[in-house]
Design an enzyme around this catalytic site. Sequence first.
Site, PDB file in Angstrom:
ATOM      1  N   HIS A 173       0.796  -1.218   0.000  1.00  0.00           N
ATOM      2  CA  HIS A 173       0.000   0.000   0.000  1.00  0.00           C
ATOM      3  C   HIS A 173       0.831   1.272   0.000  1.00  0.00           C
ATOM      4  O   HIS A 173       0.281   2.371  -0.212  1.00  0.00           O
ATOM      5  CB  HIS A 173      -0.969   0.003   1.182  1.00  0.00           C
ATOM      6  CG  HIS A 173      -2.286   0.636   0.866  1.00  0.00           C
ATOM      7  ND1 HIS A 173      -3.424   0.445   1.630  1.00  0.00           N
ATOM      8  CD2 HIS A 173      -2.672   1.472  -0.131  1.00  0.00           C
ATOM      9  CE1 HIS A 173      -4.435   1.114   1.116  1.00  0.00           C
ATOM     10  NE2 HIS A 173      -3.995   1.756   0.048  1.00  0.00           N
TER      11      HIS A 173
ATOM     12  N   ASP B 103      -9.832  -0.048   3.765  1.00  0.00           N
ATOM     13  CA  ASP B 103      -8.694  -0.785   4.312  1.00  0.00           C
ATOM     14  C   ASP B 103      -9.033  -1.251   5.715  1.00  0.00           C
ATOM     15  O   ASP B 103      -9.788  -0.592   6.435  1.00  0.00           O
ATOM     16  CB  ASP B 103      -7.490   0.179   4.348  1.00  0.00           C
ATOM     17  CG  ASP B 103      -6.143  -0.495   4.515  1.00  0.00           C
ATOM     18  OD1 ASP B 103      -6.095  -1.633   5.032  1.00  0.00           O
ATOM     19  OD2 ASP B 103      -5.133   0.118   4.148  1.00  0.00           O
TER      20      ASP B 103
ATOM     21  N   HIS C  74      -6.745  -1.222   7.848  1.00  0.00           N
ATOM     22  CA  HIS C  74      -5.814  -0.392   8.606  1.00  0.00           C
ATOM     23  C   HIS C  74      -5.919   1.055   8.114  1.00  0.00           C
ATOM     24  O   HIS C  74      -6.266   1.294   6.951  1.00  0.00           O
ATOM     25  CB  HIS C  74      -4.381  -0.883   8.428  1.00  0.00           C
ATOM     26  CG  HIS C  74      -4.217  -2.362   8.637  1.00  0.00           C
ATOM     27  ND1 HIS C  74      -4.399  -3.280   7.620  1.00  0.00           N
ATOM     28  CD2 HIS C  74      -3.916  -3.074   9.755  1.00  0.00           C
ATOM     29  CE1 HIS C  74      -4.204  -4.506   8.099  1.00  0.00           C
ATOM     30  NE2 HIS C  74      -3.922  -4.408   9.389  1.00  0.00           N
TER      31      HIS C  74
ATOM     32  N   ASP D  52      -3.238   3.117   7.993  1.00  0.00           N
ATOM     33  CA  ASP D  52      -1.965   3.465   7.344  1.00  0.00           C
ATOM     34  C   ASP D  52      -1.584   4.907   7.637  1.00  0.00           C
ATOM     35  O   ASP D  52      -1.180   5.668   6.754  1.00  0.00           O
ATOM     36  CB  ASP D  52      -2.044   3.213   5.839  1.00  0.00           C
ATOM     37  CG  ASP D  52      -2.187   1.741   5.495  1.00  0.00           C
ATOM     38  OD1 ASP D  52      -2.011   0.901   6.406  1.00  0.00           O
ATOM     39  OD2 ASP D  52      -2.480   1.411   4.339  1.00  0.00           O
TER      40      ASP D  52
ATOM     41  N   HIS E  23       4.513   0.651   4.386  1.00  0.00           N
ATOM     42  CA  HIS E  23       3.137   0.479   3.912  1.00  0.00           C
ATOM     43  C   HIS E  23       2.114   0.872   4.968  1.00  0.00           C
ATOM     44  O   HIS E  23       0.920   0.944   4.667  1.00  0.00           O
ATOM     45  CB  HIS E  23       2.893  -0.939   3.388  1.00  0.00           C
ATOM     46  CG  HIS E  23       2.723  -2.003   4.433  1.00  0.00           C
ATOM     47  ND1 HIS E  23       2.067  -3.188   4.186  1.00  0.00           N
ATOM     48  CD2 HIS E  23       3.130  -2.084   5.721  1.00  0.00           C
ATOM     49  CE1 HIS E  23       2.082  -3.950   5.259  1.00  0.00           C
ATOM     50  NE2 HIS E  23       2.717  -3.299   6.212  1.00  0.00           N
TER      51      HIS E  23
ATOM     52  N   ASP F  68      -7.520  -1.749  -0.378  1.00  0.00           N
ATOM     53  CA  ASP F  68      -6.629  -2.768   0.171  1.00  0.00           C
ATOM     54  C   ASP F  68      -7.456  -4.029   0.362  1.00  0.00           C
ATOM     55  O   ASP F  68      -8.488  -4.010   1.040  1.00  0.00           O
ATOM     56  CB  ASP F  68      -6.058  -2.284   1.501  1.00  0.00           C
ATOM     57  CG  ASP F  68      -4.964  -3.183   2.053  1.00  0.00           C
ATOM     58  OD1 ASP F  68      -5.094  -4.423   1.947  1.00  0.00           O
ATOM     59  OD2 ASP F  68      -3.983  -2.655   2.610  1.00  0.00           O
TER      60      ASP F  68
ATOM     61  N   ASP G 124      -7.130  -6.441   2.195  1.00  0.00           N
ATOM     62  CA  ASP G 124      -7.323  -6.933   3.555  1.00  0.00           C
ATOM     63  C   ASP G 124      -8.539  -6.293   4.229  1.00  0.00           C
ATOM     64  O   ASP G 124      -8.902  -6.654   5.348  1.00  0.00           O
ATOM     65  CB  ASP G 124      -6.059  -6.779   4.404  1.00  0.00           C
ATOM     66  CG  ASP G 124      -5.692  -5.336   4.738  1.00  0.00           C
ATOM     67  OD1 ASP G 124      -6.551  -4.442   4.692  1.00  0.00           O
ATOM     68  OD2 ASP G 124      -4.505  -5.108   5.060  1.00  0.00           O
TER      69      ASP G 124
ATOM     70  N   GLU H 289      -2.062  -5.049  -2.080  1.00  0.00           N
ATOM     71  CA  GLU H 289      -1.825  -6.063  -1.044  1.00  0.00           C
ATOM     72  C   GLU H 289      -2.353  -7.448  -1.395  1.00  0.00           C
ATOM     73  O   GLU H 289      -2.651  -8.249  -0.510  1.00  0.00           O
ATOM     74  CB  GLU H 289      -2.376  -5.596   0.309  1.00  0.00           C
ATOM     75  CG  GLU H 289      -1.753  -4.308   0.842  1.00  0.00           C
ATOM     76  CD  GLU H 289      -0.340  -4.455   1.411  1.00  0.00           C
ATOM     77  OE1 GLU H 289       0.156  -5.603   1.473  1.00  0.00           O
ATOM     78  OE2 GLU H 289       0.258  -3.426   1.790  1.00  0.00           O
TER      79      GLU H 289
END
Length: 326
Positions: free
Chosen positions: A121, A148, A150, A152, A165, A253, A255, A298
């Site tokens: 990312h 995402d 997360h 980030d 990332h 992302d 995830d 990702e």
Amino acid sequence: MPKITEITAHPGSLTHSGTQAQPTRHIHVLGVPLDLGASRRGVDMGPSAMRVAGMDSRLEALGHQVTDGGNIRVEIAETQVPGSRNAHYLDEITETCSRTAEAVVKTLEEGMTPLLLGGDHSLAAGSISGVAEFHRRQGQKIGVLWIDAHSDFNTPLTSPSGNVHGMPLAALLGLGPEPLANIFGYAPKIAAQNTVIIGVRDIDAAERENIRRAGITEVYTMRDIDEMGMRTVMEEALRAASQGTAGYHVSLDMDWIDPEDAPGVGTPVRGGATYREAHLAMEIIADHGRLLSFEIVEVNPVIDEHNRTADLAVELACSAFGKKIL
């Protein structure tokens, strides 16, 4: 709640009846096989996995014109020195992101829609810088949907791992790391009021403070999605990202999706969006009609199951670019 307006396709822009309800585009695919920003290796093969899953041909089947610009050049970890323990491979990542930003500007100048395939990312610091720079030259701002698990939003001062990332959104808002933040010589690239984080469920304590410092208020956790429903969350997110902007970049992302449906990601977190919720979010983005650029990051084939995650990534891209059930 404002009603999302669906764009009517131009006559003759549909290919297969019932599959595409949006005006067609010229989509330019760019791979960014970057895996310097993460601890777990393998996401450098993500662009290939998504191409193998038929990204180009499946978008073409919707009536879009698709060109593939190949991959942005990325240094190989084994040939480099990690550098600072607070921001591993920062110089090399910044070089890749600068090349990515220039390629995105060129793509937009030629009237095409950038579709970036990652890679980790950290590449978003380059892609979004490119979109922001192109529109800055037109006197316009852009919005960002950061989808995402997360946020980030770490910096070298707050990161527990030193993995870049986990820093690109902080860089785009001007918090650092400085080399990433200052691509094209200025920061920030995007405004806090037009930046929306969707689906987070794993945020460091320091990231929470960084998000507050940056002034971002549009953050939708998985609890918000559970309680409000995906449609309401996306309507509110799109309103914020669109207000006073030329449109928005979507940074997806994989995830964000639950590992049951997307096992091949670098940093899986249980409790993510379901298969159907993910498609609904992309379909609402397509209906809204103000997508400027799109990236999927990702995807890690090393830990995937029969390319399931890459195949889902392609499906979601098709939904974002207008594929309909009927």
